[in-house]
Design a protein around this motif. Structure first.
Motif, PDB file in Angstrom:
ATOM      1  N   MET A   1       0.820  -1.195   0.000  1.00  0.00           N
ATOM      2  CA  MET A   1       0.000   0.000   0.000  1.00  0.00           C
ATOM      3  C   MET A   1       0.861   1.256   0.000  1.00  0.00           C
ATOM      4  O   MET A   1       0.551   2.240  -0.641  1.00  0.00           O
ATOM      5  CB  MET A   1      -0.922  -0.038   1.222  1.00  0.00           C
ATOM      6  N   ASN A   2       1.978   1.203   0.735  1.00  0.00           N
ATOM      7  CA  ASN A   2       2.868   2.350   0.811  1.00  0.00           C
ATOM      8  C   ASN A   2       3.492   2.650  -0.547  1.00  0.00           C
ATOM      9  O   ASN A   2       3.645   3.811  -0.922  1.00  0.00           O
ATOM     10  CB  ASN A   2       3.948   2.082   1.858  1.00  0.00           C
ATOM     11  N   GLU A   3       3.864   1.603  -1.303  1.00  0.00           N
ATOM     12  CA  GLU A   3       4.450   1.810  -2.619  1.00  0.00           C
ATOM     13  C   GLU A   3       3.433   2.396  -3.592  1.00  0.00           C
ATOM     14  O   GLU A   3       3.765   3.291  -4.376  1.00  0.00           O
ATOM     15  CB  GLU A   3       5.000   0.507  -3.171  1.00  0.00           C
ATOM     16  N   LEU A   4       2.213   1.912  -3.559  1.00  0.00           N
ATOM     17  CA  LEU A   4       1.174   2.440  -4.434  1.00  0.00           C
ATOM     18  C   LEU A   4       0.926   3.923  -4.148  1.00  0.00           C
ATOM     19  O   LEU A   4       0.777   4.726  -5.073  1.00  0.00           O
ATOM     20  CB  LEU A   4      -0.122   1.645  -4.260  1.00  0.00           C
ATOM     21  N   PHE A   5       0.929   4.288  -2.883  1.00  0.00           N
ATOM     22  CA  PHE A   5       0.762   5.687  -2.497  1.00  0.00           C
ATOM     23  C   PHE A   5       1.924   6.525  -3.028  1.00  0.00           C
ATOM     24  O   PHE A   5       1.723   7.623  -3.562  1.00  0.00           O
ATOM     25  CB  PHE A   5       0.650   5.798  -0.975  1.00  0.00           C
ATOM     26  N   SER A   6       3.140   6.014  -2.905  1.00  0.00           N
ATOM     27  CA  SER A   6       4.329   6.734  -3.396  1.00  0.00           C
ATOM     28  C   SER A   6       4.273   6.910  -4.910  1.00  0.00           C
ATOM     29  O   SER A   6       4.584   7.994  -5.424  1.00  0.00           O
ATOM     30  CB  SER A   6       5.602   5.979  -3.028  1.00  0.00           C
ATOM     31  N   TYR A   7       3.896   5.869  -5.628  1.00  0.00           N
ATOM     32  CA  TYR A   7       3.816   5.955  -7.091  1.00  0.00           C
ATOM     33  C   TYR A   7       2.753   6.960  -7.528  1.00  0.00           C
ATOM     34  O   TYR A   7       2.961   7.725  -8.475  1.00  0.00           O
ATOM     35  CB  TYR A   7       3.508   4.595  -7.703  1.00  0.00           C
ATOM     36  N   THR A   8       1.633   6.967  -6.819  1.00  0.00           N
ATOM     37  CA  THR A   8       0.563   7.908  -7.144  1.00  0.00           C
ATOM     38  C   THR A   8       1.013   9.346  -6.902  1.00  0.00           C
ATOM     39  O   THR A   8       0.793  10.229  -7.740  1.00  0.00           O
ATOM     40  CB  THR A   8      -0.698   7.605  -6.311  1.00  0.00           C
ATOM     41  N   ILE A   9       1.658   9.576  -5.769  1.00  0.00           N
ATOM     42  CA  ILE A   9       2.133  10.923  -5.446  1.00  0.00           C
ATOM     43  C   ILE A   9       3.176  11.381  -6.465  1.00  0.00           C
ATOM     44  O   ILE A   9       3.128  12.517  -6.947  1.00  0.00           O
ATOM     45  CB  ILE A   9       2.712  10.963  -4.014  1.00  0.00           C
ATOM     46  N   LEU A  10       4.118  10.521  -6.829  1.00  0.00           N
ATOM     47  CA  LEU A  10       5.149  10.904  -7.798  1.00  0.00           C
ATOM     48  C   LEU A  10       4.557  11.165  -9.182  1.00  0.00           C
ATOM     49  O   LEU A  10       5.005  12.073  -9.888  1.00  0.00           O
ATOM     50  CB  LEU A  10       6.223   9.821  -7.860  1.00  0.00           C
ATOM     51  N   THR A  11       3.545  10.406  -9.563  1.00  0.00           N
ATOM     52  CA  THR A  11       2.872  10.654 -10.840  1.00  0.00           C
ATOM     53  C   THR A  11       2.160  12.003 -10.823  1.00  0.00           C
ATOM     54  O   THR A  11       2.257  12.773 -11.792  1.00  0.00           O
ATOM     55  CB  THR A  11       1.866   9.528 -11.132  1.00  0.00           C
ATOM     56  N   TYR A  54      17.794  11.822 -15.365  1.00  0.00           N
ATOM     57  CA  TYR A  54      18.563  11.295 -14.240  1.00  0.00           C
ATOM     58  C   TYR A  54      17.826  10.113 -13.605  1.00  0.00           C
ATOM     59  O   TYR A  54      18.440   9.104 -13.260  1.00  0.00           O
ATOM     60  CB  TYR A  54      18.795  12.398 -13.209  1.00  0.00           C
ATOM     61  N   PHE A  55      16.510  10.246 -13.477  1.00  0.00           N
ATOM     62  CA  PHE A  55      15.739   9.139 -12.900  1.00  0.00           C
ATOM     63  C   PHE A  55      15.760   7.915 -13.815  1.00  0.00           C
ATOM     64  O   PHE A  55      15.882   6.784 -13.344  1.00  0.00           O
ATOM     65  CB  PHE A  55      14.284   9.561 -12.642  1.00  0.00           C
ATOM     66  N   VAL A  56      15.682   8.120 -15.120  1.00  0.00           N
ATOM     67  CA  VAL A  56      15.699   6.990 -16.056  1.00  0.00           C
ATOM     68  C   VAL A  56      17.055   6.283 -16.000  1.00  0.00           C
ATOM     69  O   VAL A  56      17.131   5.055 -16.000  1.00  0.00           O
ATOM     70  CB  VAL A  56      15.380   7.463 -17.488  1.00  0.00           C
ATOM     71  N   GLU A  57      18.142   7.051 -15.919  1.00  0.00           N
ATOM     72  CA  GLU A  57      19.480   6.456 -15.899  1.00  0.00           C
ATOM     73  C   GLU A  57      19.799   5.774 -14.582  1.00  0.00           C
ATOM     74  O   GLU A  57      20.298   4.656 -14.559  1.00  0.00           O
ATOM     75  CB  GLU A  57      20.534   7.536 -16.162  1.00  0.00           C
ATOM     76  N   LYS A  58      19.550   6.452 -13.466  1.00  0.00           N
ATOM     77  CA  LYS A  58      20.017   5.979 -12.161  1.00  0.00           C
ATOM     78  C   LYS A  58      18.943   5.305 -11.313  1.00  0.00           C
ATOM     79  O   LYS A  58      19.276   4.700 -10.299  1.00  0.00           O
ATOM     80  CB  LYS A  58      20.586   7.147 -11.360  1.00  0.00           C
ATOM     81  N   SER A  59      17.663   5.435 -11.674  1.00  0.00           N
ATOM     82  CA  SER A  59      16.549   4.952 -10.851  1.00  0.00           C
ATOM     83  C   SER A  59      16.615   5.518  -9.439  1.00  0.00           C
ATOM     84  O   SER A  59      16.376   4.840  -8.441  1.00  0.00           O
ATOM     85  CB  SER A  59      16.529   3.421 -10.796  1.00  0.00           C
ATOM     86  N   HIS A  60      16.977   6.778  -9.380  1.00  0.00           N
ATOM     87  CA  HIS A  60      17.122   7.463  -8.098  1.00  0.00           C
ATOM     88  C   HIS A  60      16.469   8.833  -8.213  1.00  0.00           C
ATOM     89  O   HIS A  60      16.744   9.585  -9.143  1.00  0.00           O
ATOM     90  CB  HIS A  60      18.608   7.618  -7.751  1.00  0.00           C
ATOM     91  N   ILE A  61      15.599   9.163  -7.259  1.00  0.00           N
ATOM     92  CA  ILE A  61      14.939  10.462  -7.252  1.00  0.00           C
ATOM     93  C   ILE A  61      15.624  11.326  -6.202  1.00  0.00           C
ATOM     94  O   ILE A  61      15.730  10.928  -5.045  1.00  0.00           O
ATOM     95  CB  ILE A  61      13.437  10.321  -6.927  1.00  0.00           C
ATOM     96  N   PRO A  62      16.124  12.498  -6.594  1.00  0.00           N
ATOM     97  CA  PRO A  62      16.761  13.379  -5.596  1.00  0.00           C
ATOM     98  C   PRO A  62      15.792  13.723  -4.466  1.00  0.00           C
ATOM     99  O   PRO A  62      14.599  13.931  -4.692  1.00  0.00           O
ATOM    100  CB  PRO A  62      17.131  14.623  -6.401  1.00  0.00           C
ATOM    101  N   TYR A  70       9.634   0.126 -13.341  1.00  0.00           N
ATOM    102  CA  TYR A  70       9.726   0.414 -14.766  1.00  0.00           C
ATOM    103  C   TYR A  70       8.587   1.318 -15.234  1.00  0.00           C
ATOM    104  O   TYR A  70       8.749   2.053 -16.202  1.00  0.00           O
ATOM    105  CB  TYR A  70       9.777  -0.880 -15.576  1.00  0.00           C
ATOM    106  N   LEU A  71       7.434   1.296 -14.577  1.00  0.00           N
ATOM    107  CA  LEU A  71       6.336   2.178 -14.978  1.00  0.00           C
ATOM    108  C   LEU A  71       6.686   3.645 -14.746  1.00  0.00           C
ATOM    109  O   LEU A  71       6.373   4.504 -15.574  1.00  0.00           O
ATOM    110  CB  LEU A  71       5.058   1.810 -14.232  1.00  0.00           C
ATOM    111  N   LEU A  72       7.346   3.935 -13.629  1.00  0.00           N
ATOM    112  CA  LEU A  72       7.782   5.308 -13.402  1.00  0.00           C
ATOM    113  C   LEU A  72       8.871   5.707 -14.394  1.00  0.00           C
ATOM    114  O   LEU A  72       8.980   6.870 -14.777  1.00  0.00           O
ATOM    115  CB  LEU A  72       8.285   5.478 -11.970  1.00  0.00           C
ATOM    116  N   GLY A  73       9.677   4.748 -14.831  1.00  0.00           N
ATOM    117  CA  GLY A  73      10.672   5.021 -15.868  1.00  0.00           C
ATOM    118  C   GLY A  73      10.012   5.406 -17.176  1.00  0.00           C
ATOM    119  O   GLY A  73      10.428   6.364 -17.843  1.00  0.00           O
TER     120      GLY A  73
END
Length: 132
Positions: A1-11, A54-62, A70-73
């Motif tokens: 649930m926490n990951e789904l919330f994070s993905y929604t917020i980042l989108t 940067y996110f696509v290359e490193k999979s890291h969000i500052p 991969y969906l966020l990528g």
């Protein structure tokens, strides 16, 4: 649930960051175009394009940390393309469907393609062979 919330917020954050660029694409094009606005919005779009790359290359969000999804990528790749297309131009941009294509007021005085083609003089297929 926490990951789904994070993905929604980042989108939602990615879409919210894109909205001013989309507004500037239409508001600062045409009569509203100046060199200063062009460079300001180009810098804005370039910064967020670099952020997504940067996110696509490193999979890291500052300021957040690593994200392996991969969906966020793919969302970041789409946002890169959208930011590239959101740069103001000297000519006026219009949204995709700014007028009706088959508006009778516009089409009334124009010939249809078939009538136009029939009104043209016919040429022979071998017209290039003729000597004058």
């Amino acid at each position: 649930m926490n990951e789904l919330f994070s993905y929604t917020i980042l989108t939602l954050i990615a879409i919210t960051i894109y909205q001013p660029a989309r507004w500037a694409k239409f508001a600062c094009s045409g009569r509203g175009f100046t060199k200063t606005r062009f460079w300001i919005w180009t810098a804005y779009n370039f910064y967020f394009m670099c952020f997504h790359m940067y996110f696509v290359e490193k999979s890291h969000i500052p300021f957040y940390g690593p994200m392996e999804n991969y969906l966020l990528g793919w969302l970041s790749v789409a946002m890169i393309c959208l930011h590239i297309s959101a740069i103001p131009t000297e000519w006026k941009r219009r949204p995709g469907r700014s007028r009706k294509i088959f508006d009778p007021k516009i089409r009334k005085h124009k010939l249809t393609f078939d009538r136009y083609r029939l009104a043209q003089p016919r040429k022979s297929i071998l017209s290039f062979w003729k000597r004058e």
